[in-house]
Design an enzyme around this catalytic site. Structure first.
Site, PDB file in Angstrom:
ATOM      1  N   PHE A   1       8.933  24.892  24.714  1.00 53.29           N
ATOM      2  CA  PHE A   1       7.728  24.097  24.953  1.00 53.29           C
ATOM      3  C   PHE A   1       6.544  24.766  24.271  1.00 53.29           C
ATOM      4  CE2 PHE A   1       8.925  21.059  28.318  1.00 53.29           C
ATOM      5  CZ  PHE A   1      10.164  21.558  28.681  1.00 53.29           C
TER       6      PHE A   1
ATOM      7  N   THR B   1      15.150  24.761  26.057  1.00 51.09           N
ATOM      8  CA  THR B   1      14.133  23.973  25.356  1.00 51.09           C
ATOM      9  C   THR B   1      12.880  24.817  25.173  1.00 51.09           C
ATOM     10  OG1 THR B   1      14.979  21.893  26.221  1.00 51.09           O
ATOM     11  CG2 THR B   1      12.696  21.887  25.480  1.00 51.09           C
TER      12      THR B   1
END
Ligand code: PEP
Ligand code: MN
Length: 637
Positions: free
Chosen positions: A192, A190
């Site tokens: 960020f 992921t």
């Protein structure tokens, strides 16, 4: 992925240690990993809204939000509230992106057999990442607010439910990992984004929202700009449809349909403002038929000894039009080297319009040029006009120049491409940008990838100048090719009095370098006498381009150099004081405190970054500026 985290860690050691960085979730969540990735102190929040409110209210210095996951794409749970805050006018900037590898474990209370697990709790974005695996295992998905929160719920509950969370979170809450990784895709991760308030930091990452009610209006923007478009649902109140990652907002603005799309930029990285960048990396070339010249790859840096061109490295090549004698080229080499030029030019074969004009001293002069270069630490650039000469010239010259008149001499291009030397390719006076790139492709296809494109003026109806420097064409080539692009103001102008202006125009437009003709006795020059700069005028130009002089320059000229810098510094300080005063006025009008310690810390960081070698000097400068600003305010009141 890991490198990005590594980079941030390196940066953190110097400056970000004591920042409070908020994330959504409980300790052990992936957000906490991102928040800690550059040394800040992580603080968890129950929702993305609460996280953004804390940033707005100054309770935290930075917020991290997940934007994009390798399996499920956009993390809308975070992006929707983020979009709403931005649309409402919260001025945020993105200062970093951190990629966190994600391994989603299935964890339950110790002793729970896998077969007994019927339900798994997690954040909806995490559950989406393991839709298929959980379905295969016959496990029902139950939504809660966070992966680590799920571990906490399962730990406190006496059932056989499981949590989908990191191993870290599982261990933290005393759960046992039943399955190491239940993601539908290997290599899950992921990204960020790290956000700060715009008045406390400068943007380092280019991000933007698109506000539009029509999906089709944005259809081609990703292709045209190389941006990543992440779809958002938006609401009737906030019809934000897309979130754009890594795009140059100015370019987006220019290409978006005017009526249907509004671009809301989260600040432009200062160093890139208004700059046209080479093509984004990817697999397909920008122009299919030109796979080498328009490949989507990182900018090519052509490096020959001290000469470096491309990817932000800028340099000036200088010297006489023609190599006239060993002494002439030696004297001029010394002059240009002492002004900061990093390569020496000089023609030994001259393409002259009139066959009776001086044609160059030929290969003999190559030795004079090379000797002058060696004595002054400069690589040499010289034009080659005939296939038969390529080998002999390439044996001694560092860079082969293909002249404007030969830009489409395809045999010569191929021969130059096989010679094992970088090639400086002039644009033909009657050639289009496409043809110029086509010529570069010939050289590259023959094996030489180190090509320097040189805009040297094109033929127009104008007779006041020898050619017309096509800065627009140079800029139009920029997003098409990764190759360095330089400008030749001398052949464009044909007149010495216009050379400095054109040189500065091309430099300001973002040219990767310049090639400039210099002669110490223009009246007697054997070619291009009218356009040669004398060494003192070249020194002035070099000073204006911020080149570095060396100690061989006469002391009076070195003093003039430093005087010019002092003058510029003084003018900048004055401008800073004036703008600081306007900021003070703005704060008073909006009832905000004039002095803000966070803001002061941001200013200190800016100076420390600009003066990496001297923290003391950076701090003293800030002290002085603040003192002057305070004195100015008290006089005004
Ligand atoms: C030169 O560089 O001296 C020259 C002849 O340039 P162009 O080919 O651009 O006219
Ligand atoms: Mn010339």
């Amino acid at each position: 992925m890991l490198r990005e985290i590594g980079d941030r860690e390196a940066a953190a050691k110097t400056k970000d240690i004591d920042l409070t960085v908020g994330y959504q979730g409980e300790p052990g969540a992936y957000g906490e990993v991102a928040a800690a990735a550059h040394g800040g102190i992580p603080r968890g929040f129950a929702s993305f809204e609460k996280l953004l409110e804390a940033l707005r209210d100054g309770d935290i210095d930075e917020a991290v939000l997940p934007m994009e996951n390798a399996v499920v794409g956009a993390i809308t749970e975070a992006l929707e509230p983020f979009a709403a805050f931005v649309v409402e006018g919260l001025e945020l900037v993105a200062v970093a992106i951190t990629s966190v590898p994600v391994r989603l474990s299935l964890a339950a209370r110790p002793g729970t057999p896998l077969a007994a697990v019927k339900r798994a709790w997690s954040h909806p974005a995490a559950l989406r990442q393991c839709t298929h695996r959980l379905a295969q295992m016959g496990i029902e998905r139950v939504v809660c607010y966070d992966t680590a929160g799920a571990a906490q719920i399962v730990a406190h509950d006496a059932s056989t439910d499981a949590a989908v969370c990191s191993r870290r979170a599982a261990e933290r809450y005393g759960l046992e990992v039943l399955e190491e990784d239940v993601s539908d895709k290997e290599q899950n991760g992921t990204r960020f984004v790290h956000l700060r308030m715009a008045d406390h930091a400068r943007a380092q990452v280019s991000l933007a929202f698109l506000r539009t009610s029509s999906m089709t209006a944005t259809g081609r923007l990703d292709v045209l700009t190389g941006a990543t478009l992440l779809p958002l649902a938006g609401t009737a109140e906030y019809p934000v449809r897309m979130w754009v990652l890594g795009a140059d907002a100015a370019r987006l603005q220019a290409l978006a349909p005017v009526r249907d799309v509004q671009v809301i930029s989260l600040g432009q990285p200062a160093a890139h403002a208004a700059k046209i960048t080479p093509p984004k990396q990817g697999t397909e070339p920008v122009v299919k038929s030109l796979p080498h010249a328009t490949a989507r790859r990182a900018p090519t840096v052509v490096e020959v000894g001290p000469l470096r061109l491309g990817a932000g490295a800028r340099a000036v090549i200088a010297g006489p039009c023609s190599v006239e004698s060993p002494e002439q080229v030696m004297r001029i080499a010394r002059e240009v080297a002492s002004c900061g030029a990093t390569a020496l030019r000089g023609g030994i074969f001259k393409p002259r319009t009139n066959p009776y004009a001086f044609q160059g001293h030929g290969l003999e002069a190559l030795d004079w040029l090379v000797a002058a270069g060696k004595a002054n630490g400069l690589p040499v650039v010289t034009e080659v006009m005939a296939v038969d000469h390529v080998k002999a010239v390439a044996e001694k010259a560092d860079v082969l120049q293909i002249g404007a008149r030969n830009m489409q001499n395809f045999d010569l291009l191929r021969a130059a491409g096989r010679a094992g030397r970088p090639v400086l390719l002039k644009r033909g006076a009657g050639s289009t940008v496409d043809e110029w790139l086509g010529a570069a492709e010939y050289i590259m296809a023959a094996g030489e990838l180190r090509v320097i494109l040189c805009e040297r003026g094109i033929r127009t109806f104008e007779t006041a100048t020898r050619n017309t420097l096509d800065v627009g064409g140079m800029l139009a080539a920029r997003p098409l090719t990764h190759l360095p692009i330089i400008a030749d103001p001398s052949h464009a102008a044909g007149r010495a009095d216009l050379v400095e202006g054109l040189a500065r125009a091309a430099w300001s437009a973002g040219a990767d370098g310049l090639i400039v003709e210099v002669h110490d006795d223009p009246a007697r020059a054997l070619s291009d006498a009218e356009q040669a700069l004398v060494p003192t005028r070249f020194a002035e130009l070099a000073r204006n381009l911020a080149l570095h002089p060396d100690a061989r320059l006469p002391l009076a000229q070195l003093r003039a150099w430093v005087d010019a810098i002092d003058h510029d510094l003084g003018v900048l300080v004055q401008r800073r004081l004036e703008v600081a005063k306007v900021i003070g006025d703005s704060k008073r009008q909006t009832g905000r405190a004039v002095l803000d310690p966070r803001r002061e810390a941001a200013v200190r960081r800016t100076y420390q970054e600009a003066l990496p070698g001297s923290k003391l000097l950076a701090d003293k400068l800030v002290d002085l500026l603040l003192e002057a600003a305070k004195a100015q305010q008290s006089i005004d009141e």
